[in-house]
Design a protein around this motif. Structure first.
Motif, PDB file in Angstrom:
ATOM      1  N   VAL A   1       0.818  -1.260  -0.026  1.00  0.00           N
ATOM      2  CA  VAL A   1       0.032  -0.046   0.056  1.00  0.00           C
ATOM      3  C   VAL A   1       1.013   1.195   0.151  1.00  0.00           C
ATOM      4  O   VAL A   1       1.845   1.397   0.856  1.00  0.00           O
ATOM      5  N   GLN A   2       0.568   2.115  -0.967  1.00  0.00           N
ATOM      6  CA  GLN A   2       1.216   3.399  -1.010  1.00  0.00           C
ATOM      7  C   GLN A   2       0.297   4.679  -1.029  1.00  0.00           C
ATOM      8  O   GLN A   2      -0.815   4.593  -1.741  1.00  0.00           O
ATOM      9  N   LEU A   3       0.879   5.484  -0.376  1.00  0.00           N
ATOM     10  CA  LEU A   3      -0.043   6.784  -0.213  1.00  0.00           C
ATOM     11  C   LEU A   3       1.051   7.941  -0.577  1.00  0.00           C
ATOM     12  O   LEU A   3       2.158   7.950   0.131  1.00  0.00           O
ATOM     13  N   GLN A   4       0.962   8.599  -1.824  1.00  0.00           N
ATOM     14  CA  GLN A   4       1.802   9.735  -2.125  1.00  0.00           C
ATOM     15  C   GLN A   4       1.322  10.922  -2.194  1.00  0.00           C
ATOM     16  O   GLN A   4       0.287  11.198  -2.978  1.00  0.00           O
ATOM     17  N   ALA A   5       1.661  11.757  -1.340  1.00  0.00           N
ATOM     18  CA  ALA A   5       1.355  13.139  -1.115  1.00  0.00           C
ATOM     19  C   ALA A   5       2.188  14.051  -1.858  1.00  0.00           C
ATOM     20  O   ALA A   5       3.374  13.931  -2.002  1.00  0.00           O
ATOM     21  N   SER A   6       1.516  15.178  -2.499  1.00  0.00           N
ATOM     22  CA  SER A   6       2.021  16.096  -3.297  1.00  0.00           C
ATOM     23  C   SER A   6       1.306  17.361  -3.138  1.00  0.00           C
ATOM     24  O   SER A   6       0.250  17.495  -2.650  1.00  0.00           O
ATOM     25  N   GLY A   7       1.769  18.510  -3.595  1.00  0.00           N
ATOM     26  CA  GLY A   7       1.226  19.714  -3.738  1.00  0.00           C
ATOM     27  C   GLY A   7       1.537  20.693  -2.857  1.00  0.00           C
ATOM     28  O   GLY A   7       1.292  22.095  -2.764  1.00  0.00           O
ATOM     29  N   GLY A   8       2.584  20.459  -2.008  1.00  0.00           N
ATOM     30  CA  GLY A   8       2.838  21.479  -0.850  1.00  0.00           C
ATOM     31  C   GLY A   8       3.898  22.528  -1.628  1.00  0.00           C
ATOM     32  O   GLY A   8       4.197  22.321  -3.032  1.00  0.00           O
ATOM     33  N   GLY A   9       4.310  23.538  -0.944  1.00  0.00           N
ATOM     34  CA  GLY A   9       5.170  24.681  -1.371  1.00  0.00           C
ATOM     35  C   GLY A   9       5.075  25.796  -0.589  1.00  0.00           C
ATOM     36  O   GLY A   9       4.536  25.774   0.522  1.00  0.00           O
ATOM     37  N   LEU A  10       5.504  26.950  -0.906  1.00  0.00           N
ATOM     38  CA  LEU A  10       5.714  28.171  -0.535  1.00  0.00           C
ATOM     39  C   LEU A  10       4.587  28.986  -0.865  1.00  0.00           C
ATOM     40  O   LEU A  10       4.406  29.178  -2.099  1.00  0.00           O
ATOM     41  N   VAL A  11       3.800  29.645  -0.188  1.00  0.00           N
ATOM     42  CA  VAL A  11       2.804  30.554  -0.388  1.00  0.00           C
ATOM     43  C   VAL A  11       2.846  31.641   0.517  1.00  0.00           C
ATOM     44  O   VAL A  11       3.129  31.455   1.674  1.00  0.00           O
ATOM     45  N   GLN A  12       2.296  32.875   0.101  1.00  0.00           N
ATOM     46  CA  GLN A  12       2.107  33.722   1.124  1.00  0.00           C
ATOM     47  C   GLN A  12       0.902  33.886   1.883  1.00  0.00           C
ATOM     48  O   GLN A  12      -0.099  33.301   1.234  1.00  0.00           O
ATOM     49  N   ALA A  13       0.669  34.347   3.040  1.00  0.00           N
ATOM     50  CA  ALA A  13      -0.412  34.385   3.759  1.00  0.00           C
ATOM     51  C   ALA A  13      -1.560  34.969   3.034  1.00  0.00           C
ATOM     52  O   ALA A  13      -1.461  35.984   2.290  1.00  0.00           O
ATOM     53  N   GLY A  14      -2.712  34.330   2.962  1.00  0.00           N
ATOM     54  CA  GLY A  14      -3.845  34.459   2.264  1.00  0.00           C
ATOM     55  C   GLY A  14      -4.174  33.779   1.095  1.00  0.00           C
ATOM     56  O   GLY A  14      -5.232  33.860   0.100  1.00  0.00           O
ATOM     57  N   GLY A  15      -2.936  33.126   0.703  1.00  0.00           N
ATOM     58  CA  GLY A  15      -2.951  32.403  -0.545  1.00  0.00           C
ATOM     59  C   GLY A  15      -3.601  31.161  -0.557  1.00  0.00           C
ATOM     60  O   GLY A  15      -4.160  30.431   0.784  1.00  0.00           O
ATOM     61  N   SER A  16      -3.719  30.168  -1.588  1.00  0.00           N
ATOM     62  CA  SER A  16      -4.002  28.745  -1.505  1.00  0.00           C
ATOM     63  C   SER A  16      -3.396  27.863  -2.013  1.00  0.00           C
ATOM     64  O   SER A  16      -2.432  28.154  -2.819  1.00  0.00           O
ATOM     65  N   LEU A  17      -3.686  26.767  -1.797  1.00  0.00           N
ATOM     66  CA  LEU A  17      -2.783  25.488  -2.139  1.00  0.00           C
ATOM     67  C   LEU A  17      -3.858  24.286  -2.209  1.00  0.00           C
ATOM     68  O   LEU A  17      -4.608  24.283  -1.436  1.00  0.00           O
ATOM     69  N   TYR A 111      -2.179   3.486   7.310  1.00  0.00           N
ATOM     70  CA  TYR A 111      -1.373   3.473   6.351  1.00  0.00           C
ATOM     71  C   TYR A 111      -1.021   5.156   6.181  1.00  0.00           C
ATOM     72  O   TYR A 111      -1.958   5.984   6.547  1.00  0.00           O
ATOM     73  N   TRP A 112       0.038   5.613   5.725  1.00  0.00           N
ATOM     74  CA  TRP A 112       0.701   6.934   5.863  1.00  0.00           C
ATOM     75  C   TRP A 112       1.386   7.259   4.534  1.00  0.00           C
ATOM     76  O   TRP A 112       2.199   6.331   4.282  1.00  0.00           O
ATOM     77  N   GLY A 113       1.214   8.442   4.066  1.00  0.00           N
ATOM     78  CA  GLY A 113       2.189   8.763   2.955  1.00  0.00           C
ATOM     79  C   GLY A 113       3.291   9.489   3.733  1.00  0.00           C
ATOM     80  O   GLY A 113       3.235   9.616   4.919  1.00  0.00           O
ATOM     81  N   GLN A 114       4.170  10.014   2.813  1.00  0.00           N
ATOM     82  CA  GLN A 114       5.560  10.673   3.188  1.00  0.00           C
ATOM     83  C   GLN A 114       5.442  11.893   3.643  1.00  0.00           C
ATOM     84  O   GLN A 114       6.511  12.544   4.236  1.00  0.00           O
ATOM     85  N   GLY A 115       4.539  12.468   3.212  1.00  0.00           N
ATOM     86  CA  GLY A 115       4.427  14.006   3.840  1.00  0.00           C
ATOM     87  C   GLY A 115       4.924  15.098   2.744  1.00  0.00           C
ATOM     88  O   GLY A 115       5.722  14.770   1.999  1.00  0.00           O
ATOM     89  N   THR A 116       4.319  16.120   2.775  1.00  0.00           N
ATOM     90  CA  THR A 116       4.408  17.386   1.892  1.00  0.00           C
ATOM     91  C   THR A 116       4.523  18.620   2.749  1.00  0.00           C
ATOM     92  O   THR A 116       3.550  18.885   3.433  1.00  0.00           O
ATOM     93  N   LEU A 117       5.646  19.379   2.574  1.00  0.00           N
ATOM     94  CA  LEU A 117       5.692  20.685   3.025  1.00  0.00           C
ATOM     95  C   LEU A 117       5.033  21.802   2.736  1.00  0.00           C
ATOM     96  O   LEU A 117       5.023  22.341   1.452  1.00  0.00           O
ATOM     97  N   VAL A 118       4.178  22.363   3.475  1.00  0.00           N
ATOM     98  CA  VAL A 118       3.675  23.771   3.124  1.00  0.00           C
ATOM     99  C   VAL A 118       4.296  24.840   4.129  1.00  0.00           C
ATOM    100  O   VAL A 118       4.170  24.488   5.415  1.00  0.00           O
ATOM    101  N   THR A 119       4.608  25.706   3.457  1.00  0.00           N
ATOM    102  CA  THR A 119       5.244  26.914   4.313  1.00  0.00           C
ATOM    103  C   THR A 119       4.398  28.131   3.895  1.00  0.00           C
ATOM    104  O   THR A 119       4.353  28.440   2.614  1.00  0.00           O
ATOM    105  N   VAL A 120       4.115  28.761   4.730  1.00  0.00           N
ATOM    106  CA  VAL A 120       3.035  30.132   4.550  1.00  0.00           C
ATOM    107  C   VAL A 120       3.913  31.217   5.373  1.00  0.00           C
ATOM    108  O   VAL A 120       4.132  31.353   6.454  1.00  0.00           O
ATOM    109  N   SER A 121       4.232  32.073   4.274  1.00  0.00           N
ATOM    110  CA  SER A 121       4.966  33.224   4.748  1.00  0.00           C
ATOM    111  C   SER A 121       3.960  34.407   5.110  1.00  0.00           C
ATOM    112  O   SER A 121       2.970  34.665   4.332  1.00  0.00           O
ATOM    113  N   SER A 122       4.710  35.257   5.892  1.00  0.00           N
ATOM    114  CA  SER A 122       3.772  36.495   6.493  1.00  0.00           C
ATOM    115  C   SER A 122       3.982  37.803   5.401  1.00  0.00           C
ATOM    116  O   SER A 122       4.747  37.804   4.801  1.00  0.00           O
TER     117      SER A 122
END
Length: 122
Positions: A1-17, A111-122
């Protein structure tokens, strides 16, 4: 079983992902799916979950009204749409699966995926 997370990234406050989690689960519809997050120095916490049928969702109070969880059975994928992001949403986001109903405790997920980093800057 595999869970593959994606879509994280750097976004400004108020933004969307939008996060995605592709699951190699033979019977995707048998699993409740959840999103959790873990910020540096903090414990992993519940963010959102969706039932096997997709008819029931649950959210942490901190994200209610800003985040939306959904699932696509044709693609065996669960999504987390995150709007109005805040710096305190910064964390590694994990998707998880469990047989049965929605629960909020990380230890209840199989089951767990590997994680994706979300960074929100102010």
């Amino acid at each position: 079983v595999q869970l593959q997370a994606s879509g994280g990234g750097l976004v400004q406050a108020g933004g969307s992902l939008r996060l995605s989690c592709a699951a190699s689960l033979r019977t995707f519809s048998s699993y409740a799916m959840g999103w959790f997050r873990q910020a540096p120095g903090k414990e992993r916490e519940f963010v959102a979950a969706i039932s096997r049928s997709g008819s029931t969702t649950s959210y942490a109070d901190s994200v209610k009204g800003r985040f939306t969880i959904s699932r696509d059975y044709a693609k065996n994928t669960v999504y987390l749409q995150m709007n109005s992001l805040k710096p305190e949403d910064t964390a590694v986001y994990y998707c998880a699966a469990r047989v049965g109903r929605i629960l909020k405790a990380p230890g209840e997920y199989d089951y767990w995926g590997q994680g994706t980093l979300v960074t929100v800057s102010s």
